[in-house]
Structures are given as C-alpha cells and as structure tokens.
Enzyme design. Structure first.
Site, PDB file in Angstrom:
ATOM      1  N   GLU A   1       4.162 -24.211   3.585  1.00 35.00           N
ATOM      2  CA  GLU A   1       3.935 -24.102   2.254  1.00 35.00           C
ATOM      3  C   GLU A   1       3.851 -22.610   1.759  1.00 35.00           C
ATOM      4  OE1 GLU A   1       2.277 -25.794   4.306  1.00 35.00           O
ATOM      5  OE2 GLU A   1       2.799 -27.704   3.888  1.00 35.00           O
TER       6      GLU A   1
ATOM      7  N   GLN B   1      -6.396 -35.174   3.264  1.00 33.88           N
ATOM      8  CA  GLN B   1      -5.024 -35.470   2.770  1.00 33.88           C
ATOM      9  C   GLN B   1      -5.345 -35.331   1.121  1.00 33.88           C
ATOM     10  OE1 GLN B   1      -1.990 -35.660   4.722  1.00 33.88           O
ATOM     11  NE2 GLN B   1      -3.915 -35.299   6.279  1.00 33.88           N
TER      12      GLN B   1
ATOM     13  N   HIS C   1       0.967  -1.234   0.001  1.00 33.79           N
ATOM     14  CA  HIS C   1      -0.089   0.137   0.071  1.00 33.79           C
ATOM     15  C   HIS C   1       0.721   1.377  -0.081  1.00 33.79           C
ATOM     16  CE1 HIS C   1       0.657  -1.590   3.923  1.00 33.79           C
ATOM     17  NE2 HIS C   1       0.498  -0.193   4.458  1.00 33.79           N
TER      18      HIS C   1
ATOM     19  N   PHE D   1      -2.215 -29.605   0.316  1.00 35.20           N
ATOM     20  CA  PHE D   1      -1.583 -28.433   1.316  1.00 35.20           C
ATOM     21  C   PHE D   1      -0.969 -27.222   0.303  1.00 35.20           C
ATOM     22  CE2 PHE D   1      -0.583 -32.589   3.445  1.00 35.20           C
ATOM     23  CZ  PHE D   1      -1.796 -32.737   4.012  1.00 35.20           C
TER      24      PHE D   1
END
Lengths: 613, 613
Positions: free
Chosen positions: B363, B424, B73, B388
């Site tokens: 991740e 999973q 920003h 994931f």
C-alpha cells in the site's frame, strides 16, 4: 524434534484433517479462506506436531515455542491446529465468525494462543522478531515461527523485519513462507519463482531453504535445518498449491476468500477422506516446555528530582525517565529508529544497552517488534519523532485490536519544532491514537509530569502513547505531584473566571502567559493542563465549563482529531460547545515562536479569543 | 549526455560550490544538515549538469527529466543546484528555513522544482516509480532520478518501490544511493558494506552499479550505464563520505543535522575554496527537453444510469464510475494492491488495462506512486480496503503536505463488513484523512452519489479520499441529482422535526428506518446525508441544529475523529452540542446487521437515542 519416519502417516493424516476442518468451519460460516488453509496444512501439521515444544493446555506458557499466523486469513487452520492439539473442542470449530465465539474471522488475542492480532498482512514477522528478542531478554530457548503467505512478502514491513532479524542474529526465529502463488485477485508477483524468493531472503541475510511444502520429509528436514542454523534466522520457502487436496480448488484461481457451498464441501470431504492413510502407531505427546518460571517483579520508581523552574524539554525528561524505570523494572525495554539522540532514548541505551534495540530507520518493525515483545511479557517503549509514528499507523491499529501492552512515545510534535518544516511536525498524532478506543494518550507539559506518567504507563496494562516536545519548558510541578491516567490539572483558577482554557504540552505555557496578560485587564481565566487526553476527565471539564461558561482548547495539533475534539466529546452531554485554537492549515518552516503565533496558538491568540464576547 | 573529459574541472568546481552553498545556507539558518549535502554533492553536480535534460527556467516542464530528493534533509543541496542552474538567485539561498521563504527545511512543492514533499525518509523512490509510470503513460522519454540516503533504505517502503520498479521494467528510473555510512545517531546498519547493498537491489531485480561517489568519471560512467540499461531500473550505489570536503566533518560522527558555527563555516569555506581547480572551457548549456506539449483535455462524464431502488454497493459503483471516468479523461489512472475484485477496480482494468497499475500487496508504494503520477499530470485513483490505507498513513500525510492531486478510495469500511473481523474494518479512516486540513473526504451512500462524486473528485485539484461500503444499498437519488463537494442532502425534513440525525454511507439507511419508526410514534426527525465530511456544510448543519434543537450523528467509525467530531466542529460556533452514535470499543466478528445493532448504529439505537429527553 526429529520425527521417526514411522509417524509420517500420522502427520499426513493430521494435515488432511486440518484441511477438512478448515473447509467445514468456513462452509458453516458461509465465508472465509479455506484454500489459504489448504496450502499451508502440511507445513502447519509438521510444525505443531513434529517440531514445536508447547503445552496444549496452557497456550500462554512463557517458555513455549511461538507460532505467529501472519497470514491471518488462514485463521481456520490455526483454530483447527489447536483443536487437533486438544485445546479447542472439535465441535466448536464451526462457531467460526459468530459474534458469540472468539473464533473470529482473523485471529485476535481474545484467544489465548494468539499473541498479536493478524489479518493486516505483512505484520507477523515483526511480531516474531519481538518474540525472539524477548526470548533473548529472559534467557529462554523458546523458538518463534512465523507462517507467512507469499503475497504478503510484497509488504515492505516484511523486509524491515527481515533486516532486523538478521541484524540481531535471531537464530531462534524461523519464517515459513507458504508460496502458493495465488493472491486474492490473481497470481502473486513472483508466482512460483522460488529462486526469486530465495534471492530476496538471502540478500537480507537469512538462511533460506526452498522445499516442496507438501512433501512431509522435506518439511521436517527444513525445520531441522532451521533449528540447527546458528547466527542468523532461517526462511523456509515452501512451494505449495492453494486449495491443495481438493481437485476443484487445487491451484485454481478465483477461490480466494470463498467458502465452499455445502455440496462442494461434501465432495471435498470425500476427496480428502480418501487421502487418509493407515497409521502404524499413535503420535507421541507434544514435548513440554520447561516449568513455568516465577513472574518478573517490577520495583518502585523513585520520585523525580527536578527543581521548579528548571528548563527541561519533555523529550529529555522522557529519556531520563525510561532509563530510570528500566533500573527498577526488568521487563522494560526500549526501541529506537535511529533518532535516539533526539528522543533522548540514548539515555536508556547508556544505562541498559542489553535491553535497547536499535532497528534503524524502520518504524513498522519498531512497533511490530514492540508488539511481539509486549505479548511475551516485556514492557516496550518504542520511540521516534511523533511524525514518523504515522509510518507505523497500521501497526498501531493492530496493536489496539491486540490490546497489547506497548508504550509508544513520539517527540518533536507540532509546529513548535520550527525550522525543519511540516514533514517533521506531528500534527495528527492524537487523531491517529485517540481514534483507537482502547489507547491511552498522554501529553505531559513538564519534566515532572513526564516522569510520573512514564511510571503510570508501566504500571497499567494496554496500548499507550505519550507525546513529548522539542522545546525546553520550565518545571512547574513539585516532584511529589501525582499524575493519574485519566486526570487533569487545574493550574489557574478563581471564582471570577469567565472562561476555561484547556491546554497541554507546549501550549500550557502560552495559556499561562495569556492568563497573566488578561489578569492585568481584569479578565480571569481558568487554565487546565490536560495531560491525559484519553481517558479524559469529563466531569472536571464539565464542571469547569459550567463554572466559567466558555471553554477554549489550544493545541499544537491540527484542528481535527486533537484535544479540541476530545474535550468537545467529553462535554457534549452537558450541552457545552468548545472553541478550538489549533493548526488549521499545512504549516511551513519558521522559528518556533513565530509559528506558534502565526498558527494561532500563542498567548496573544488565546487572549484575543477570550476577549471576543 | 556523455561528458567531454575537458569539462571534469567544471563539474568538480560545481560540486565544491554546492558544498560551500549548503554550508553557507545552513550556517545562516542556524540549523540543517550540511554534511548530508556534502556527501552527495558530486553525485548531484554530475546529475544536474552532465546528465539530466531540463529547462532551468521552467522546472515543471512536463517532458523534463525529474530528480526526486528522497533524502529531503539534503534540501540545501537541492536549492544550491537550482541556484547553480540559474533558477534561484544565489543570494536567496541564505533565506533557508525562514518563514518568509519557500526554501523550507525540507523540500515542499511550494517550490516549482519539487514534485512531492520529502523529509519523511523512504518515500522518494515510490514517487519516482509514479513519475516513471507517467512517462510511459504519456509516451515521453523523460528519465526519473531519485537520490536516496543509505539510512533510508532500512524503510520497507523502499523495497516496495524497488519491487514495483522491477515489475514494470521501469528502465527510465534510476535510484542513486548516497552511501555515506552514517545515520543520525550512529553508523548505518550496513555501514559501507557495498556488496550487502548490491545484493539487496539485485535481489529485487535491479541493475546495480557500485561506484566511488566522489570519483567524477565513475559517477558519469554510472549515469551512462543506467541510461543504456534496458528492461529494468538501475541503482547506483555510491560509496561516499558524510561531510566530504571539510577536514573536521568528513566521515566524522556527531555531525548529522548540525549547522556549522560561523567560525567553523569560515574554515570550511577556506578548505573548499582551495579545492577549486582551473577550468579550460565554459560549461555548455543544459540540454533542453522537447517542446511543451499541449495539455491533456478531460471530457465530460455522462450522467449515471441507475434506477431508484436498485441494490448496488457503493464499492461496485466506484469501480463502474472510475472506468467510465477514464473513458473521457486520459489523465485518469488506477492503482490496486491485489484487491481489485473486492474494490471493483477490476472494472477499470478491464476497460483500460494500460492505465491500471497492479502493485500487489504494497500500500505504501501504491500511494507513493500515485503521488508521483499526480505530480506529473495524471489523476490517480489508488484503492484498497480502507483499513489498509492506514499502512500508507505517512504517505497520506506527505500527500497532504505536497497538496498533490491523489484520489484515494477505501472500501469495506466499518463494522458493516461483518464476519472478517476488526483487522479488516476501517474505523479510523476519517480520523486519518480529516486530520489533514487540505484533504477532501467524501462518503457516498448510494451508487448515484458515488458516481457523481467520482466526477467531482476528478474535476477538483487536491488530495481526496472516498470511503465506499461493502453492503449493497438501494439507489435513493435520481441520476440528475448534483453532489457538489462541501454539500449535504437533507433527505427527510418537516416543520415538526425535533431532532436532526446526521448520517452517511450505510448509516443513512438506518436513519431512514428510524425516521419511519419514529414517525409512527408522532416523533419527527430530520435526516441528513453528510456525503461531504470535509469540507463540510457548516451553515446547513447549524440551520438544521437550530431548527430542530437536537443534533445526532451516527457513523460506522470509531467515536473519535469521525463524523460526529466533524459535525461538532462545524456547529461549535453556534453553541450547539452533538450526540454521537459511533463504535466505541474494539469490535469483533459477527453478521453485519448484528454488529450494526450491537455497536449502537442501528435504526433501533437511533430511535432510542432520539426518544431520550
């Protein structure tokens, strides 16, 4: 409780039995994570049988201590605990991972002792924060324990939850980190560097206790210390060995997520049974929680008080509505990620500050804490810019798997936000939420619809998402109008209609303008306000499609996964095809009206599409 | 560089001009975040004009120091810096946020000095990690600076990046935290508690320096200290005031994200201009980076060497393929989140350990670092379980906005993974990725297709996703078969076909079995392997649909947002409807074949659907 030393043999034997049963179940299943259970068995045995207060025959007791198995792959350990407690028949444990059994590979709330599904690592502590906030909300003294693996503390979501746990001084919350030093594919980043672990938790404001997680007196002392630590949460950092108790798995790599073969299991049982020790007296019963209180009673929300034609952004109507709802329903809470003055959740804070949780810019813990709150009886409304809900996409996924009663709201969706540019424009929020088959997805076009739908969200159980909009839009519905979930509104209709335009939110007003413009040319269109995108009123859409022959959708969302796809799925059985007006490229900054037109969502674009033969 | 004290007036004046231009641009636009620029102006002025080495006329110089504006920003500050450096004409700054200008509300790579789009807070440091890893990869000594707001350090993604920055000892990486103490809606969680900030960064292994961010000598000394700190990254924690330099905004709440009105701006200019000081000599030129090196040259990947009928899981073929690709293409790197032995990226590590980055179970930083690597010329293949990748959904969104050259791969998708259960099973990965209009989405069914598509992924620029599968599947394609992106394979076809079944990945083999079973009943179906889901071969799908009249899709994905929707969008213009076989409820644990059948994706289910009139 503080355990009498004469019961240490009993506890040690419980831990050994938990190891045996974890191996037995995974070997029967032919897959699973026995060694991840073995490392945590002592911690878990002490927690369930020398620390927690719960009712082994009523796992959902609202005042019982909670245990969240954040390292969800240790599910067999959790199931063995509840078998040891008497809730699951021991012989059922070998049903692990069968389609016919609720003892799934990773825990889900199909089992009454599971509050939220785990198995996506790094989520349990956020749920624990929510559980602890709920205890405060209802004035209960239950405690919340979260069992984490060391590997999952690499997830940023853990540190969001740690920060919020400290912020709210949640001394009823205790994290237990099973530092076994081995991840799936190799040693963990911090291995057994217990001081590195301690530094992180302390830096995030937690009381940190480092112990040997296989030394039962140290484990018990740590639980004592956690319980007596006031003003902040405690992290018990337990040095353990993966595969503990079995010579050929203990501290050995390449055993993650592998069931032992039957002959290996036989050797393991022999080794473990040799570790059973003489007990001097029987275990006392598990301490009971206080009596079950009477359920919280929601009142009825008075009707909205808008005037037709008033200009009110639905995000503003949202803030008004949740504040009003909270006035009649003590279960309702709100969570914010430092945008309360944009989402208007500040109106909730002003009216009910004690039920408003500011988690700062941390969307994962916002949703995760909401999941924990919901699992314990609250009706949480977490909200932020819709674009930033994607930060919590994996929590949303797990909320769906959990079937938990969370009410998400996202504001500032679509190109209609204008100048701030694409990073602030949610254009995939419907793709994200409608993908989950049990999610309810709502998108009101005016203030009345917003308020009525908020009421609906609180009345119906399950995970839900409401998208609100930044621009002001006119009130078009009477305060008496009903908005059942799964419905739609036919807002313009005539027997001469030759096309149906399905719009929602800001595009409804473009469709209405197109209706007017086309009418002057003698072209009549039906206009539908699809305020409920999922579930969807397939019958009404098919009827409109058949009556008018052509179906158009127009949405401030990317073309894939949005309203067009939802309508197309709904009408496919009738052989109807749908023409989709949607954002089909990465947009850029500009004025809202300019962008609505440039990306083909304006009245002009709708009229052009309808005029095509 | 270390600045001559005689140039301090020049730097201070630059900071003042940056404040003036940030206000001028946002006031012209009528929106934006001037006060967030004002707090960081001194830090930014010193960074650009007394520290960084770059070419003001070639922002993409591959050996130049990088600055990532994580607090996106503050875009007007970034634009003012490049105007001050001479790259942007000063008079263009007031085009801020216009549709006609690339000076968007938040920075995007439409501007050549922007590596990755920012504006979703907490992402910049991960990109900085990637940039620093790339410097190491190419043996360059460029440095990477990331300017963060204090508020965004509440995002867990920041701590994932911090952890990985420490893990890889990235001493060329420097985080600058503009601790102005004010968020959007209120004071930040840590306010101006500089020691709390310091504790967190130190606990994550960083060298931390606390300074007054408006004291120019302190700022310069901190950059010196960061540059000379070896073996770990440095965090400069700068105490600042939001709205600095203007009496009515400095340290004042309720100014976040508000442009000044013209009359307010006029007052601000007067105050700021009064802060301009006498300069004693002109600024020296910005130090130039070394000459631009010749571009890295990828070689050609030899053809695959599979035998028809071999049983090879596509995840395994993926590991083989990326290792092979890296052997001929020095740009190729791989990232793992501790599942390398499941995704088979361990084959890459074994062959090219120096280009394999283990980020552990994190991740977000895996995708964010891949974005930074890609922006600096690498071709990164980050992979984990497809489920994931949802953890990094917001990074995937920003990768799309950035149009950056990342090659995501997700394994273990769908119910076909079996016993591990729903947490999973990726069942929304196509919804997530196809929603992004510039994402390429691929799903090979066999090992040959996998390897050929990996080759295609490296040859074509842009964000891409490949889904791989857990079960072993037979090789059905010859090693010479071509798999262009945007294509499909008609694997069974006859003139007697009365239906087309579009499958992909594991369901292709169900469709082939259904083909055989139906043929014995005299029912002939066309079978399509839709290995490229986006872009999609609409013409071929329409042709098949017209030839066989009925179109079915079968996919190991939830019904919304997957292959069925993609095909339906592709054939809508031909008026064709699609019958979708897909997972339509939250699944549970079970055996792969059992689940494939229970959720309606099996050969039996396909044949049943086709037999319906």
């Amino acid at each position: 409780m503080s355990l009498d030393a004469s019961l240490l043999p009993n506890l040690r034997n419980i831990a050994t039995r938990l190891r045996i049963e974890s191996i037995r179940a995974t070997t029967a299943a032919g897959s699973g994570h026995p060694t991840s259970c073995q490392s945590a068995a002592d911690l878990a045995a002490a927690l369930f049988f020398a620390e927690m207060r719960f009712d082994p025959h009523n796992p959902q007791h609202p005042l019982a201590d909670r245990m969240v198995m954040s390292k969800g792959h240790a599910a067999p350990l959790l199931y063995a605990l509840w078998a040891e407690a008497g809730f699951i028949p021991l012989e059922r444990l070998t049903d692990l991972r069968l389609f016919s059994s609720d003892l799934e590979g990773h825990p889900t709330p199909r089992l009454p002792f599971v509050d939220v599904a785990t198995g996506s690592l790094g989520q349990g502590l956020a749920a624990g924060v929510g559980s602890a906030l709920n205890a405060r909300r209802i004035g209960a003294d239950y405690r919340t324990y979260v069992l984490l693996g060391d590997g999952e503390t690499a997830e940023g979501s853990v540190w969001e939850a740690a920060s919020v746990g400290h912020l709210f001084k949640l001394d009823s919350l205790c994290a237990i980190v099973d530092v076994n030093g081995l991840g799936q594919s190799r040693a963990t980043e911090l291995d057994h560097d217990m001081e590195a672990h301690r530094a992180r938790w302390q830096a995030f404001g937690w009381h940190a206790v480092v112990i040997d997680g296989h030394d039962m007196p140290q484990v018990l002392a740590a639980y004592d210390e956690a319980r007596s630590t006031k003003g902040r949460p405690t992290a018990i950092l337990a040095r353990t060995q993966k595969g503990k108790g079995v010579s050929f798995t203990e501290a050995k790599p390449n055993w993650h997520g592998k069931a032992m073969k039957p002959e290996e299991a036989t050797r393991a049982y022999a080794e473990l049974e040799a570790q059973l020790v003489q007990e001097t007296r029987p275990m006392p019963p598990i301490p009971a929680p206080p009596p079950v209180p009477s359920p919280e009673k929601p009142g009825s929300m008075p009707p909205p008080e808008y005037k037709l034609g008033d200009l009110v952004a639905t995000r503003e109507a949202y803030g008004t509505a949740i504040a009003k709802l909270a006035g009649v329903d003590p279960r309702v809470v709100a969570l914010d990620a430092d945008v309360k003055n944009s989402t208007f959740s500040e109106r909730f804070e002003a009216a009910h500050p004690e039920r408003f949780y500011q988690v700062f810019i941390a969307e994962q813990v916002m949703i995760g804490a909401a999941m924990g709150l919901a699992a314990r009886g609250a009706v949480p409304f977490p909200s932020t810019f819709a674009a930033f809900l994607t930060r919590a996409a994996d929590f949303i996924r797990m909320a769906a798997i959990s079937g938990v009663n969370v009410k998400l709201a996202g504001s500032h969706a679509g190109v209609s936000i204008g100048e701030d540019g694409p990073s602030q424009m949610a254009l995939e929020d419907f793709a994200l939420t409608t993908a989950q088959p049990n999610f309810t997805v709502l998108y009101p076009a005016d203030a009345v619809a917003t308020e009525k739908l908020i009421d609906q969200m609180a009345r119906h159980h399950g995970p839900m998402y409401m998208r609100t909009s930044r621009p002001k839009t006119p009130v078009i519905y009477a305060n008496s109008e009903a908005f059942p979930i799964g419905g739609l509104k036919v807002v313009r209709s005539s027997d001469a209609d030759t096309a149906t335009v399905v719009a929602a939110g800001v595009t409804l007003f473009e469709a209405l303008k197109a209706h007017e413009a086309l009418a002057t040319e003698g072209i009549h269109i039906r206009v539908i306000d699809l305020y409920s995108i999922q579930p969807i009123d397939a019958a009404a859409l098919i009827a409109a499609g058949k009556a008018t022959r052509r179906l158009f959708t127009v949405e401030d969302h990317y073309k894939a996964g949005g309203i067009g796809d939802a309508v197309a799925r709904a009408v496919a059985s009738a052989g109807l095809a749908v023409t989709r007006l949607a954002v089909s490229e990465i947009p850029r900054s500009g004025k809202p009206d300019e962008l609505i037109d440039k990306y083909g969502l304006s009245a002009r674009a709708i009229a052009d599409a309808v005029r095509q033969p």
